[in-house]
Design a protein around this motif. Structure first.
Motif, PDB file in Angstrom:
ATOM      1  N   SER A  65      17.840 -48.228 -29.164  1.00 28.99           N
ATOM      2  CA  SER A  65      19.159 -47.465 -28.564  1.00 28.99           C
ATOM      3  C   SER A  65      19.575 -46.011 -29.827  1.00 28.99           C
ATOM      4  O   SER A  65      19.467 -46.503 -30.979  1.00 28.99           O
ATOM      5  CB  SER A  65      20.277 -48.220 -28.237  1.00 28.99           C
ATOM      6  N   ASN A  67      23.048 -43.276 -29.878  1.00 40.51           N
ATOM      7  CA  ASN A  67      24.412 -42.801 -29.110  1.00 40.51           C
ATOM      8  C   ASN A  67      24.607 -41.345 -29.946  1.00 40.51           C
ATOM      9  O   ASN A  67      24.906 -41.234 -31.282  1.00 40.51           O
ATOM     10  CB  ASN A  67      25.570 -43.746 -29.918  1.00 40.51           C
ATOM     11  N   SER A  72      27.766 -42.499 -24.265  1.00 37.57           N
ATOM     12  CA  SER A  72      26.672 -43.034 -23.651  1.00 37.57           C
ATOM     13  C   SER A  72      25.727 -43.529 -25.031  1.00 37.57           C
ATOM     14  O   SER A  72      25.645 -43.144 -25.975  1.00 37.57           O
ATOM     15  CB  SER A  72      25.857 -41.957 -23.123  1.00 37.57           C
ATOM     16  N   THR A  73      24.895 -44.799 -24.415  1.00 38.06           N
ATOM     17  CA  THR A  73      23.977 -45.333 -25.274  1.00 38.06           C
ATOM     18  C   THR A  73      22.839 -45.305 -24.613  1.00 38.06           C
ATOM     19  O   THR A  73      22.649 -46.008 -23.523  1.00 38.06           O
ATOM     20  CB  THR A  73      24.233 -46.796 -25.520  1.00 38.06           C
ATOM     21  N   LYS A  75      18.817 -45.997 -24.088  1.00 41.28           N
ATOM     22  CA  LYS A  75      17.834 -46.958 -24.222  1.00 41.28           C
ATOM     23  C   LYS A  75      16.274 -46.553 -23.872  1.00 41.28           C
ATOM     24  O   LYS A  75      16.261 -46.144 -22.913  1.00 41.28           O
ATOM     25  CB  LYS A  75      18.084 -48.516 -23.550  1.00 41.28           C
ATOM     26  N   THR A  86      20.721 -45.413 -19.622  1.00 38.75           N
ATOM     27  CA  THR A  86      21.778 -44.981 -20.421  1.00 38.75           C
ATOM     28  C   THR A  86      23.050 -45.915 -19.965  1.00 38.75           C
ATOM     29  O   THR A  86      23.437 -45.897 -18.894  1.00 38.75           O
ATOM     30  CB  THR A  86      22.149 -43.537 -20.372  1.00 38.75           C
TER      31      THR A  86
END
Length: 144
Positions: A65, A67, A72-73, A75, A86
């Protein structure tokens, strides 16, 4: 829940797989610079889901992941680099990229961040300058 409301998906190599249950909250296209760079394309086809609709069925340990911002993260699979979804904690939603969901009837209803588009699309759908007002945006729509 019926089979009609279950979808399978996964990364490019198949190492990471997931299941979605239910229906997406929204579907559309994002034209923002971040999505364009992340997807390596001129537009990103999104499907937004409640977080509990997404269940990893294989390869959770292969997820990586990133950021760029707290909003938002993103992946992806560490094996093939295939982008998967996300997480958007402010909205309590997860964007599962429509292209990675098998046999999914993608029905876009909106364009977001259209002020940043590099690929104008004349499809009759609403084109938000940023995002709808109920998601924290201006709610302003733009002409095709």
């Amino acid at each position: 829940m019926s089979q009609a409301n279950r979808y399978q998906g996964g990364c490019f190599c198949g190492e990471v797989q997931f299941e979605l249950t239910g229906d997406p909250v929204a579907m559309g296209y994002c034209h923002c610079e971040s999505c364009r760079h992340w997807s390596a394309g001129p537009v990103n086809a999104f499907s937004l889901w409640a977080p509990d609709a997404l269940r990893l069925t294989r390869g959770a340990e292969r997820l990586e992941s990133f950021n760029k911002t707290p909003r938002s993260t993103r992946k992806w699979c560490a094996t093939c680099g295939g982008h998967l979804f996300t997480e958007h904690p402010e909205w309590n939603l997860v964007d599962v990229y429509a292209a990675v969901i098998s046999d999914f009837d993608f029905q876009p209803a909106v364009h977001v961040n259209y002020q940043e588009t590099v690929l104008p699309m004349a499809d009759g759908l609403p084109k938000f300058k940023d995002v709808p007002a109920d998601m924290g945006g201006s709610g302003i729509t733009l002409e095709e």
